[in-house]
Design a protein around this motif. Structure first.
Motif, PDB file in Angstrom:
ATOM      1  N   TYR A 121      -0.154  10.098  -4.344  1.00  0.00           N
ATOM      2  CA  TYR A 121      -0.221   8.646  -4.218  1.00  0.00           C
ATOM      3  C   TYR A 121       1.111   7.960  -4.479  1.00  0.00           C
ATOM      4  O   TYR A 121       1.500   7.039  -3.767  1.00  0.00           O
ATOM      5  N   SER A 172      -0.295   0.090  -0.406  1.00  0.00           N
ATOM      6  CA  SER A 172      -0.936   0.852  -1.492  1.00  0.00           C
ATOM      7  C   SER A 172      -2.430   1.103  -1.255  1.00  0.00           C
ATOM      8  O   SER A 172      -2.938   2.174  -1.567  1.00  0.00           O
ATOM      9  N   LEU A 173      -3.125   0.110  -0.668  1.00  0.00           N
ATOM     10  CA  LEU A 173      -4.560   0.278  -0.440  1.00  0.00           C
ATOM     11  C   LEU A 173      -4.843   1.268   0.696  1.00  0.00           C
ATOM     12  O   LEU A 173      -5.656   2.186   0.539  1.00  0.00           O
ATOM     13  N   ALA A 176      -4.152   4.763  -0.380  1.00  0.00           N
ATOM     14  CA  ALA A 176      -5.223   5.300  -1.237  1.00  0.00           C
ATOM     15  C   ALA A 176      -6.405   5.747  -0.379  1.00  0.00           C
ATOM     16  O   ALA A 176      -6.952   6.839  -0.568  1.00  0.00           O
ATOM     17  N   LYS A 230      -1.683  -4.265  -8.666  1.00  0.00           N
ATOM     18  CA  LYS A 230      -0.787  -3.235  -9.204  1.00  0.00           C
ATOM     19  C   LYS A 230      -1.519  -2.403 -10.273  1.00  0.00           C
ATOM     20  O   LYS A 230      -1.453  -1.178 -10.273  1.00  0.00           O
ATOM     21  N   SER A 233      -4.030  -0.216  -8.692  1.00  0.00           N
ATOM     22  CA  SER A 233      -3.339   0.813  -7.926  1.00  0.00           C
ATOM     23  C   SER A 233      -2.938   1.952  -8.878  1.00  0.00           C
ATOM     24  O   SER A 233      -3.047   3.135  -8.546  1.00  0.00           O
ATOM     25  N   GLU A 234      -2.527   1.583 -10.091  1.00  0.00           N
ATOM     26  CA  GLU A 234      -2.182   2.602 -11.103  1.00  0.00           C
ATOM     27  C   GLU A 234      -3.435   3.357 -11.563  1.00  0.00           C
ATOM     28  O   GLU A 234      -3.389   4.565 -11.803  1.00  0.00           O
ATOM     29  N   MET A 255      -9.214  -2.994  -5.231  1.00  0.00           N
ATOM     30  CA  MET A 255      -8.001  -3.314  -4.463  1.00  0.00           C
ATOM     31  C   MET A 255      -8.352  -4.042  -3.162  1.00  0.00           C
ATOM     32  O   MET A 255      -7.614  -4.923  -2.717  1.00  0.00           O
TER      33      MET A 255
END
Ligand SMILES: [Zn+2]
Length: 269
Positions: A121, A172-173, A176, A230, A233-234, A255
């Motif tokens: 990721y 990021s989404l 994932a 964020k 996402s972590e 997200m």
């Protein structure tokens, strides 16, 4: 029909064992005397074989067509369609290093491999950007316009795939969701979430967006939403590392809501 079964058995054996070269007889050659059988003299290694995994069990005819198409055979054996040279197993095969010919899209190459990245990721945005620019240069229509029609088509397909890969991995989404898809987990973005904590939060964000009287107020809410994005996402990154699918999916749902909230804010800005 007997021959079909034998061929099917040979190909199944290839999937299971690392065996010595096997002569494949083209199905057309069985039916037409004008075509001589072609043989695979290449030494087969497990990584050379890129068999489709979704063939129906009762599909000997499709398998025949697969063997008869030389481009399919080249893809399976990872040989250049033009000079027939095989790349080394670790090499990404979009452009042949021997003759510089552009190759057809190989769907078994995932987006991470296109960018030379590990399937994880946390990725560096700068390296994604750099490789994307390199691909754009290599596959640019102006650079391939002197090539054959097939190569121009391959370049256009490769280029579209690189664009898809870039936009998927950059965000990021979507990154994932793509990682989960590679793990065989499909996350439905449209699925209604019943998490009361999330629903209360979403209501609160919506109300504050509606009540925001100017762009400064909207930007403050946007900063909060981006911070939430964020954080989750972590959380996804950690869940993915420890293979906690439930938590990873939960993070993706979160997200998704923050992405929508952000889009709403952008519309009003
Ligand atoms: Zn070549």
């Amino acid at each position: 029909m007997k021959t079909i079964k034998v061929l099917w058995r040979q190909s199944s054996a290839l999937l299971c064992r690392n065996i010595r070269p096997i002569p494949f007889v083209c199905a057309n050659s069985l039916h037409s005397s004008t075509k001589s059988p072609f043989f695979v003299s290449h030494t087969l290694l497990p990584e050379d074989i890129n068999f489709p995994t979704n063939l129906p069990h009762n599909a000997p005819n499709q398998l025949f067509q697969l063997f008869c198409s030389e481009s399919s055979l080249n893809t399976m054996l990872r040989r250049c369609w033009n000079c027939k040279i095989s790349p080394t197993s670790s090499e990404l095969f979009l452009v042949c290093n021997s003759c510089q010919c552009i190759q057809p899209v190989d769907p078994s190459v995932d987006y991470f491999r296109i960018f030379g990245l590990e399937r994880k990721y946390d990725i560096e945005g700068s390296s994604l950007e750099r490789v994307y620019k390199d691909w754009q240069k290599k596959l640019h229509p102006d650079l391939v316009h002197t090539k054959s029609e097939s190569e121009r088509e391959y370049a256009a397909e490769q280029s579209a795939r690189v664009v898809d890969a870039y936009s998927t991995l950059k965000n990021s989404l979507s990154r994932a969701m793509y990682l989960m898809k590679l793990q065989g987990v499909h996350v439905d973005e449209e699925q209604t979430v019943s998490d009361p904590e999330l629903l209360a939060e979403v209501m609160e964000i919506r109300e504050s967006v509606e009540e925001a009287s100017n762009s400064q107020a909207l930007k403050l809410i946007q900063a909060e939403v981006q911070e939430k994005m964020k954080q989750w996402s972590e959380i996804f990154a950690k869940a993915f590392r420890v293979q906690d699918t439930e938590e990873a999916v939960r993070a993706i749902h979160r997200m998704t809501y923050y992405k929508r909230a952000n889009e709403e804010i952008v519309k009003r800005l």
